[in-house]
Design an enzyme around this catalytic site. Structure first.
Site, short mmCIF file in Angstrom:
data_model
loop_
_atom_site.label_atom_id
_atom_site.label_comp_id
_atom_site.label_asym_id
_atom_site.label_seq_id
_atom_site.Cartn_x
_atom_site.Cartn_y
_atom_site.Cartn_z
N TYR A 98 0.84 -1.20 0.00
CA TYR A 98 0.00 0.00 0.00
C TYR A 98 0.87 1.25 0.00
CZ TYR A 98 -3.92 3.05 1.16
OH TYR A 98 -4.88 4.03 1.14
N LYS B 105 1.04 4.24 -2.95
CA LYS B 105 0.69 5.63 -2.67
C LYS B 105 1.89 6.57 -2.79
CE LYS B 105 -3.70 4.94 -2.06
NZ LYS B 105 -4.68 5.46 -3.04
#
Length: 224
Positions: free
Chosen positions: A148, A152
């Protein structure tokens, strides 16, 4: 002033709540999501000029077809990349490669597909705001969230680079929504703790105003 808004990931969570809020405020929403049932419900609830389509953002051909349908109705004033994937919390070496790949496919490649589909028309008109949802973990590392974080962090860099390429009058920014009770937050904190945070509908009441107020002068910024 009525705005034309294209947004991905409208089937649940933040995307669905933003859709409801934008329409309540009098704006036109063109949305997409992988969940065909949710799309059918939205289209029934909000008929034309609003438009909702079932789209997998990891598939360029599907994204291009959606963008073509949207652009026939007009160029978005606000383009929001909201669709995302949150993998299970686990040490990097224990996370299955399929989960890592899916996270990057949705959170990075999916955003790139949407940008490629819409940016030429928006740049040609030299107008429009592009918002990609990021996260605090796109600006600092977090244990058990390597995939993740990687996706990002990549979004932050991609956005800053695109911001330098846009003509005057446009802006590309990242937007960190904070902690909201969504499925993604349940993955991170568990259902009981996640339930102590604001609901997507409560969050969207303020977030919609913030998103609509983004100006070209904010180009390249990472907004909280």
């Amino acid at each position: 002033m009525q705005r034309r808004i294209a947004i991905t990931g409208v089937g649940q969570g933040l995307g669905r709540s933003l859709t409801h809020r934008f329409i309540t405020l009098g704006h036109i929403v063109w949305g997409c999501d992988l969940n065909g049932g949710a799309i059918a419900q939205l289209q029934q609830q909000y008929p034309a000029p609003h438009q909702f389509q079932t789209v997998d953002v990891t598939q360029p051909d599907r994204v291009n077809a959606w963008a073509d349908a949207v652009l026939r109705q007009g160029t978005p004033d606000l383009l929001i990349n909201n669709a995302g994937h949150t993998p299970p919390m686990a040490p990097f070496w224990e996370l299955p490669a399929t989960e890592f790949d899916q996270t990057l496919a949705v959170n990075l490649q999916g955003v790139a597909n949407v940008l490629r589909a819409f940016l030429p028309a928006m740049v040609a008109q030299r107008q429009g705001i592009i918002v990609t949802l990021s996260a605090r973990w796109g600006r600092q590392g977090a244990a058990h969230a390597a995939a993740y974080c990687a996706s990002k962090w990549a979004i932050e860099g991609l956005t800053q680079a695109i911001a330098l390429e846009l003509p005057a009058g446009m802006a590309a920014v990242t937007f960190s929504p904070g902690a909201v009770h969504t499925h993604a937050l349940e993955v991170v904190y568990g259902a009981e703790k996640a339930a102590t945070y604001p609901s997507p509908d409560a969050w969207a009441e303020q977030a919609a105003k913030t998103l609509l107020a983004i100006a070209p002068e904010q180009n390249g910024q990472a907004l909280p």
